[in-house]
Design a protein around this motif. Structure first.
Motif, PDB file in Angstrom:
ATOM      1  N   VAL A  56       0.836  -1.273   0.034  1.00 52.77           N
ATOM      2  CA  VAL A  56       0.041   0.063  -0.049  1.00 52.77           C
ATOM      3  C   VAL A  56       0.968   1.276  -0.178  1.00 52.77           C
ATOM      4  CG1 VAL A  56      -1.678   1.585   1.348  1.00 52.77           C
ATOM      5  CG2 VAL A  56      -1.906  -1.119   1.198  1.00 52.77           C
ATOM      6  N   LEU A  57       1.923   1.174   1.066  1.00 48.97           N
ATOM      7  CA  LEU A  57       2.659   2.577   1.034  1.00 48.97           C
ATOM      8  C   LEU A  57       3.558   2.602  -0.325  1.00 48.97           C
ATOM      9  CD1 LEU A  57       3.835   2.113   4.462  1.00 48.97           C
ATOM     10  CD2 LEU A  57       2.361   3.464   3.718  1.00 48.97           C
ATOM     11  N   ASN A  58       4.113   1.437  -0.973  1.00 53.71           N
ATOM     12  CA  ASN A  58       4.852   1.701  -2.279  1.00 53.71           C
ATOM     13  C   ASN A  58       3.908   2.192  -3.332  1.00 53.71           C
ATOM     14  OD1 ASN A  58       7.293   0.976  -0.976  1.00 53.71           O
ATOM     15  ND2 ASN A  58       6.867  -1.167  -1.461  1.00 53.71           N
ATOM     16  N   SER A  59       2.537   2.030  -3.143  1.00 54.15           N
ATOM     17  CA  SER A  59       1.579   2.467  -4.140  1.00 54.15           C
ATOM     18  C   SER A  59       1.343   3.976  -3.861  1.00 54.15           C
ATOM     19  CB  SER A  59       0.628   1.709  -4.497  1.00 54.15           C
ATOM     20  OG  SER A  59      -0.394   1.890  -3.123  1.00 54.15           O
ATOM     21  N   TYR A  65      -8.159  -1.559  -0.154  1.00 48.77           N
ATOM     22  CA  TYR A  65      -8.030  -2.561   0.936  1.00 48.77           C
ATOM     23  C   TYR A  65      -8.053  -3.830   0.343  1.00 48.77           C
ATOM     24  CZ  TYR A  65      -9.888  -5.383   4.515  1.00 48.77           C
ATOM     25  OH  TYR A  65     -10.312  -6.371   5.215  1.00 48.77           O
ATOM     26  N   GLU A  66      -8.900  -4.204  -0.765  1.00 46.06           N
ATOM     27  CA  GLU A  66      -8.940  -5.571  -1.089  1.00 46.06           C
ATOM     28  C   GLU A  66      -7.608  -6.095  -1.641  1.00 46.06           C
ATOM     29  OE1 GLU A  66     -12.909  -3.711  -0.490  1.00 46.06           O
ATOM     30  OE2 GLU A  66     -11.073  -2.844  -1.676  1.00 46.06           O
ATOM     31  N   ASP A  67      -6.937  -5.255  -2.447  1.00 44.92           N
ATOM     32  CA  ASP A  67      -5.950  -5.689  -3.067  1.00 44.92           C
ATOM     33  C   ASP A  67      -4.821  -5.957  -2.047  1.00 44.92           C
ATOM     34  OD1 ASP A  67      -7.035  -5.860  -5.463  1.00 44.92           O
ATOM     35  OD2 ASP A  67      -6.172  -3.826  -6.189  1.00 44.92           O
ATOM     36  N   MET A  68      -4.678  -4.865  -1.003  1.00 46.82           N
ATOM     37  CA  MET A  68      -3.711  -5.087   0.125  1.00 46.82           C
ATOM     38  C   MET A  68      -3.795  -6.448   0.617  1.00 46.82           C
ATOM     39  SD  MET A  68      -3.371  -3.053   3.810  1.00 46.82           S
ATOM     40  CE  MET A  68      -4.721  -4.159   4.408  1.00 46.82           C
ATOM     41  N   MET A  69      -5.314  -6.946   0.902  1.00 50.04           N
ATOM     42  CA  MET A  69      -5.687  -8.055   1.730  1.00 50.04           C
ATOM     43  C   MET A  69      -5.111  -9.354   0.644  1.00 50.04           C
ATOM     44  SD  MET A  69      -6.045  -7.379   4.722  1.00 50.04           S
ATOM     45  CE  MET A  69      -6.108  -8.990   5.156  1.00 50.04           C
ATOM     46  N   THR A  70      -5.243  -9.145  -0.519  1.00 53.99           N
ATOM     47  CA  THR A  70      -4.849 -10.293  -1.327  1.00 53.99           C
ATOM     48  C   THR A  70      -3.438 -10.349  -1.290  1.00 53.99           C
ATOM     49  OG1 THR A  70      -6.588  -9.681  -2.964  1.00 53.99           O
ATOM     50  CG2 THR A  70      -4.727 -10.895  -3.815  1.00 53.99           C
ATOM     51  N   VAL A  71      -2.660  -9.401  -1.248  1.00 53.22           N
ATOM     52  CA  VAL A  71      -0.993  -9.470  -1.275  1.00 53.22           C
ATOM     53  C   VAL A  71      -0.787 -10.216   0.391  1.00 53.22           C
ATOM     54  CG1 VAL A  71       0.883  -8.196  -0.857  1.00 53.22           C
ATOM     55  CG2 VAL A  71      -0.533  -7.360  -2.432  1.00 53.22           C
ATOM     56  N   ALA A  72      -1.485  -9.751   1.259  1.00 46.09           N
ATOM     57  CA  ALA A  72      -1.200 -10.318   2.686  1.00 46.09           C
ATOM     58  C   ALA A  72      -1.458 -11.601   2.874  1.00 46.09           C
ATOM     59  CB  ALA A  72      -1.897  -9.363   3.914  1.00 46.09           C
ATOM     60  N   LYS A  73      -2.577 -12.027   2.371  1.00 50.12           N
ATOM     61  CA  LYS A  73      -3.043 -13.585   2.447  1.00 50.12           C
ATOM     62  C   LYS A  73      -2.263 -14.362   1.485  1.00 50.12           C
ATOM     63  CE  LYS A  73      -7.877 -12.379   3.855  1.00 50.12           C
ATOM     64  NZ  LYS A  73      -9.348 -12.318   3.524  1.00 50.12           N
ATOM     65  N   VAL A 113      -0.667   8.661   8.239  1.00 50.71           N
ATOM     66  CA  VAL A 113       0.564   8.202   7.742  1.00 50.71           C
ATOM     67  C   VAL A 113       1.012   9.389   6.592  1.00 50.71           C
ATOM     68  CG1 VAL A 113       2.280   6.773   6.922  1.00 50.71           C
ATOM     69  CG2 VAL A 113       0.736   5.937   8.492  1.00 50.71           C
ATOM     70  N   THR A 114       2.247  10.029   6.691  1.00 51.46           N
ATOM     71  CA  THR A 114       2.633  11.061   5.601  1.00 51.46           C
ATOM     72  C   THR A 114       3.234  10.108   4.469  1.00 51.46           C
ATOM     73  OG1 THR A 114       2.933  12.722   7.076  1.00 51.46           O
ATOM     74  CG2 THR A 114       3.933  12.831   4.970  1.00 51.46           C
ATOM     75  N   LEU A 115       2.455  10.215   3.475  1.00 50.89           N
ATOM     76  CA  LEU A 115       3.109   9.258   2.282  1.00 50.89           C
ATOM     77  C   LEU A 115       4.276   9.723   1.640  1.00 50.89           C
ATOM     78  CD1 LEU A 115      -0.583   8.317   0.581  1.00 50.89           C
ATOM     79  CD2 LEU A 115       1.012   6.950   2.429  1.00 50.89           C
ATOM     80  N   GLY A 116       4.919   9.031   0.851  1.00 51.24           N
ATOM     81  CA  GLY A 116       6.064   9.379   0.047  1.00 51.24           C
ATOM     82  C   GLY A 116       7.278   9.004   0.872  1.00 51.24           C
ATOM     83  N   GLY A 117       7.621   8.413   1.771  1.00 48.89           N
ATOM     84  CA  GLY A 117       8.709   8.034   2.482  1.00 48.89           C
ATOM     85  C   GLY A 117       9.383   6.708   2.013  1.00 48.89           C
ATOM     86  N   LYS A 118      10.047   5.977   2.991  1.00 43.04           N
ATOM     87  CA  LYS A 118      10.972   4.837   2.634  1.00 43.04           C
ATOM     88  C   LYS A 118      10.332   3.733   3.274  1.00 43.04           C
ATOM     89  CE  LYS A 118      15.050   7.780   2.243  1.00 43.04           C
ATOM     90  NZ  LYS A 118      15.328   7.781   0.837  1.00 43.04           N
ATOM     91  N   THR A 141      16.140  -2.466  10.187  1.00 41.32           N
ATOM     92  CA  THR A 141      15.353  -2.269   9.139  1.00 41.32           C
ATOM     93  C   THR A 141      14.075  -1.689   9.549  1.00 41.32           C
ATOM     94  OG1 THR A 141      16.051  -4.246   7.560  1.00 41.32           O
ATOM     95  CG2 THR A 141      13.982  -3.114   7.219  1.00 41.32           C
ATOM     96  N   MET A 142      13.990  -0.300   9.275  1.00 40.45           N
ATOM     97  CA  MET A 142      12.799   0.327   9.626  1.00 40.45           C
ATOM     98  C   MET A 142      11.715   0.146   8.598  1.00 40.45           C
ATOM     99  SD  MET A 142      14.349   4.183  10.098  1.00 40.45           S
ATOM    100  CE  MET A 142      15.930   4.609  10.795  1.00 40.45           C
ATOM    101  N   ASP A 143      10.429  -0.351   9.451  1.00 42.77           N
ATOM    102  CA  ASP A 143       9.298  -0.472   8.356  1.00 42.77           C
ATOM    103  C   ASP A 143       8.775   0.638   7.631  1.00 42.77           C
ATOM    104  OD1 ASP A 143       9.030  -3.031   9.710  1.00 42.77           O
ATOM    105  OD2 ASP A 143       7.253  -2.468  10.903  1.00 42.77           O
ATOM    106  N   TYR A 144       9.049   1.793   8.145  1.00 36.80           N
ATOM    107  CA  TYR A 144       8.695   3.031   7.235  1.00 36.80           C
ATOM    108  C   TYR A 144       9.144   4.338   8.086  1.00 36.80           C
ATOM    109  CZ  TYR A 144       6.049   6.425   4.347  1.00 36.80           C
ATOM    110  OH  TYR A 144       5.567   7.497   3.648  1.00 36.80           O
ATOM    111  N   ILE A 145       9.663   5.245   7.148  1.00 35.82           N
ATOM    112  CA  ILE A 145      10.269   6.579   7.873  1.00 35.82           C
ATOM    113  C   ILE A 145       9.526   7.388   6.591  1.00 35.82           C
ATOM    114  CG2 ILE A 145      12.623   6.254   6.827  1.00 35.82           C
ATOM    115  CD1 ILE A 145      13.314   8.336   9.118  1.00 35.82           C
ATOM    116  N   ASP A 146       8.871   8.446   7.205  1.00 38.69           N
ATOM    117  CA  ASP A 146       8.093   9.471   6.086  1.00 38.69           C
ATOM    118  C   ASP A 146       9.129  10.347   5.734  1.00 38.69           C
ATOM    119  OD1 ASP A 146       7.969  11.509   8.180  1.00 38.69           O
ATOM    120  OD2 ASP A 146       6.012  11.221   8.622  1.00 38.69           O
ATOM    121  N   PRO A 147       8.556  11.254   4.945  1.00 32.73           N
ATOM    122  CA  PRO A 147       9.722  12.370   4.382  1.00 32.73           C
ATOM    123  C   PRO A 147       9.935  13.505   5.417  1.00 32.73           C
ATOM    124  CG  PRO A 147       7.577  11.953   2.875  1.00 32.73           C
ATOM    125  CD  PRO A 147       7.487  11.121   4.145  1.00 32.73           C
TER     126      PRO A 147
END
Length: 267
Positions: A56-59, A65-73, A113-118, A141-147
């Motif tokens: 989701v964050l990379n998108s 939500y449905e596509d996120m859950m498909t990836v997770a499952k 969450v502020t998008l556009g991070g790593k 490894t950080m899960d996510y760091i925002d801009p």
């Protein structure tokens, strides 16, 4: 902890430091017997949810939500096919709880969450302390760091977190804040957020802010140098201090149970 004799560097991760606080022998066996380390049903659920969240964050938040859950499952199905420990989680509830956690993230946490991070940001930075002629490095490894330098870590949990306890002594925010400061991804004052999804069918989320500053960086250097010095002086060939009073000292929650307390026939 790992030692590179060629570069004279000792590398530590916050997870290893966490193991040291749970049971020093668990941390030693993580070095000497890594082949025994394995995941559990709880950890593979968490890993699968991380995979969906990362997508989701990379998108840039455009994935549904449905596509996120498909990836997770899909990731869960793969991980569940591999050897792992079984805890007290009802296997018939896993899909429903994953759906609930996914909704908790997508509707409750993602809007904050502020998008556009790593995502999955790997780091390896010097701690500016030594043990004899070895330099000590911190990696992770950080899960996510925002801009803006705010760090996020996604947690799937059986219950909500107690923020005061985490603010007081959690090592993960301290380690990640230090790395962000060193890499100039954050300023002197760092916000670290636990994005918690409670493992149940009814969506329940929690955002737990933790604050770290340069005084925590100084403490981390002192803490890690002391820990590394103690363990290096003991060596890794003989057992370190054991702690069987932890709830994690069990067949379900410790990968090394069978070669530690479990080897004595204890239950």
């Amino acid at each position: 902890m790992r030692i590179d004799e060629e570069t004279k560097r000792i590398y530590v991760r916050q997870s290893w430091l966490g193991d040291m606080t749970i049971c020093a022998e668990r941390a030693r066996l993580g070095i000497t017997r890594p082949e025994f380390r394995s995941g559990s049903d709880a950890t593979i659920i968490g890993t699968a949810m991380h995979t969906g969240i990362e997508a989701v964050l990379n998108s840039n938040g455009e994935m549904s939500y449905e596509d996120m859950m498909t990836v997770a499952k899909d990731d869960y199905a793969h991980l569940a096919s591999l050897p792992h420990k079984v805890t007290n989680i009802d296997p018939n509830s896993i899909m429903d709880s994953m759906a609930g956690m996914g909704e908790a993230f997508y509707s409750g946490i993602l809007p904050q969450v502020t998008l556009g991070g790593k995502t999955e940001f790997k780091f390896s930075v010097p701690l500016r302390v030594t043990y004899e002629d070895y330099s000590i490095y911190l990696e992770g490894t950080m899960d996510y760091i925002d801009p803006n330098g705010t760090i996020w870590d996604w947690k799937t949990s059986s219950r909500v977190y107690y923020g005061k306890d985490k603010q007081k002594s959690a090592i993960q925010p301290t380690a990640y804040a230090y790395a962000a400061q060193y890499l100039a991804l954050a300023g002197d004052d760092v916000e670290f957020n636990y994005g918690v999804m409670v493992r149940q069918a009814a969506p329940k989320h929690q955002v737990v802010p933790i604050y770290r500053n340069l005084s925590h960086a100084d403490w981390l250097q002192y803490y890690v140098q002391a820990t590394v010095s103690s363990t290096m002086s003991m060596g890794i060939s003989k057992p370190w201090l054991l702690n069987d009073s932890s709830a994690l000292c069990s067949e379900n929650w410790c990968s090394f149970w069978s070669i530690c307390k479990g080897a004595f026939g204890c239950r």
